[in-house]
Design a protein around this motif. Structure first.
Motif, PDB file in Angstrom:
ATOM      1  N   LEU A 143       0.830  -1.207   0.000  1.00 13.20           N
ATOM      2  CA  LEU A 143       0.000   0.000   0.000  1.00 13.20           C
ATOM      3  C   LEU A 143       0.869   1.263   0.000  1.00 13.20           C
ATOM      4  CD1 LEU A 143      -2.530  -1.337   2.610  1.00 13.20           C
ATOM      5  CD2 LEU A 143      -3.190  -0.590   0.323  1.00 13.20           C
ATOM      6  N   LEU A 144       1.900   1.269   0.829  1.00 11.02           N
ATOM      7  CA  LEU A 144       2.779   2.437   0.902  1.00 11.02           C
ATOM      8  C   LEU A 144       3.503   2.663  -0.419  1.00 11.02           C
ATOM      9  CD1 LEU A 144       4.368   1.982   4.462  1.00 11.02           C
ATOM     10  CD2 LEU A 144       2.534   3.549   3.797  1.00 11.02           C
ATOM     11  N   THR A 145       3.951   1.585  -1.045  1.00 11.44           N
ATOM     12  CA  THR A 145       4.659   1.702  -2.328  1.00 11.44           C
ATOM     13  C   THR A 145       3.753   2.295  -3.399  1.00 11.44           C
ATOM     14  OG1 THR A 145       6.105  -0.170  -1.803  1.00 11.44           O
ATOM     15  CG2 THR A 145       5.866   0.423  -4.127  1.00 11.44           C
ATOM     16  N   GLY A 156      10.487   8.235   2.211  1.00 11.56           N
ATOM     17  CA  GLY A 156      11.112   7.503   3.310  1.00 11.56           C
ATOM     18  C   GLY A 156      10.162   6.721   4.187  1.00 11.56           C
ATOM     19  N   ALA A 157       8.852   6.731   3.873  1.00 13.48           N
ATOM     20  CA  ALA A 157       7.886   5.998   4.701  1.00 13.48           C
ATOM     21  C   ALA A 157       8.185   4.504   4.654  1.00 13.48           C
ATOM     22  CB  ALA A 157       6.463   6.273   4.226  1.00 13.48           C
ATOM     23  N   ASP A 158       8.469   3.916   5.803  1.00 13.09           N
ATOM     24  CA  ASP A 158       8.862   2.510   5.905  1.00 13.09           C
ATOM     25  C   ASP A 158       7.757   1.719   6.598  1.00 13.09           C
ATOM     26  OD1 ASP A 158      11.168   0.353   6.048  1.00 13.09           O
ATOM     27  OD2 ASP A 158      10.313   0.482   8.069  1.00 13.09           O
ATOM     28  N   ALA A 159       7.438   0.554   6.049  1.00 11.81           N
ATOM     29  CA  ALA A 159       6.310  -0.226   6.569  1.00 11.81           C
ATOM     30  C   ALA A 159       6.507  -0.619   8.029  1.00 11.81           C
ATOM     31  CB  ALA A 159       6.085  -1.468   5.702  1.00 11.81           C
ATOM     32  N   ASP A 160       7.695  -1.071   8.399  1.00 10.43           N
ATOM     33  CA  ASP A 160       7.955  -1.452   9.793  1.00 10.43           C
ATOM     34  C   ASP A 160       7.704  -0.275  10.736  1.00 10.43           C
ATOM     35  OD1 ASP A 160       8.976  -4.244  10.276  1.00 10.43           O
ATOM     36  OD2 ASP A 160      10.272  -3.679   8.620  1.00 10.43           O
TER      37      ASP A 160
END
Length: 199
Positions: A143-145, A156-160
């Motif tokens: 979703l973020l990608t 820079g939004a990282d899923a973790d």
């Protein structure tokens, strides 16, 4: 030529009997009822859940021989649904809307997890978090990608890190204003992730 007489034929292994649809319906209904029951009262009994689901004790114990087995079934069902829904949300909605909707489902799961956390801890020593954490992170990353590719979120939004950021969803106490507070906090999170936060 091979002998084809019926007495000499090799018998094919018996096919596994498919589950009856009514048995599957009963199981699904029990899990749905249990989800609500455990969120409202972590000490809910199998008897009370069976009564609410409209099934007998025998049916309940055939599906779930213990309260712990039912609790784990609810947990697994919800996490698997959370993971599986990400692609369909992206197919049906714009990336940022899909992310918001997924967060909404995560919030609902978080509420259940919070309500059943003590019972879950007592129910099993298995490390379910390590089993299901990677698929959940992968779903969020998808979703973020998509949001990044559409130019909606900062690169820079990282899923973790985002999942850690929204962990308040299963820590906050439930109350009459739970939904309103959750929506407001998730809005703050999404705005903070946007490339150009709204004024």
């Amino acid at each position: 030529m091979p002998d084809t007489r019926s007495g000499d034929r090799q018998m094919a292994p018996p096919r596994p009997r498919p589950k009856r649809s009514d048995a599957e319906d009963n199981r699904a209904r029990i899990i749905d009822i249990a989800r609500t029951a455990f969120a409202a009262a972590p000490d809910a009994t199998l008897q009370s859940i069976a009564k609410a689901a409209g099934v007998g004790q025998g049916t309940m114990y055939r599906h779930f021989p213990s309260r712990e087995a039912l609790l784990l079934a609810v947990y697994r069902t919800d996490v698997e649904a959370l993971v599986e829904v990400a692609p369909s949300l992206l197919d049906a909605h714009e990336p940022l809307d899909a992310l918001r909707l997924w967060f909404g489902r995560l919030a609902a799961y978080g509420r259940i997890k919070h309500g059943a956390s003590q019972a879950m801890e007592a129910a099993t020593r298995a490390d379910l978090k390590s089993q299901y954490y990677p698929p959940v992170v992968a779903a969020l990353d998808q979703l973020l990608t998509a949001c990044k590719d559409a130019g909606h979120l900062r690169p820079g939004a990282d899923a973790d890190e985002v999942l850690l950021l929204v962990s308040f969803l299963w820590r906050a106490e439930s109350g009459p204003d739970w939904q309103e507070r959750t929506d407001r906090m998730l809005g703050i999170v999404v705005d903070g992730l946007r490339t150009a936060p709204r004024a």
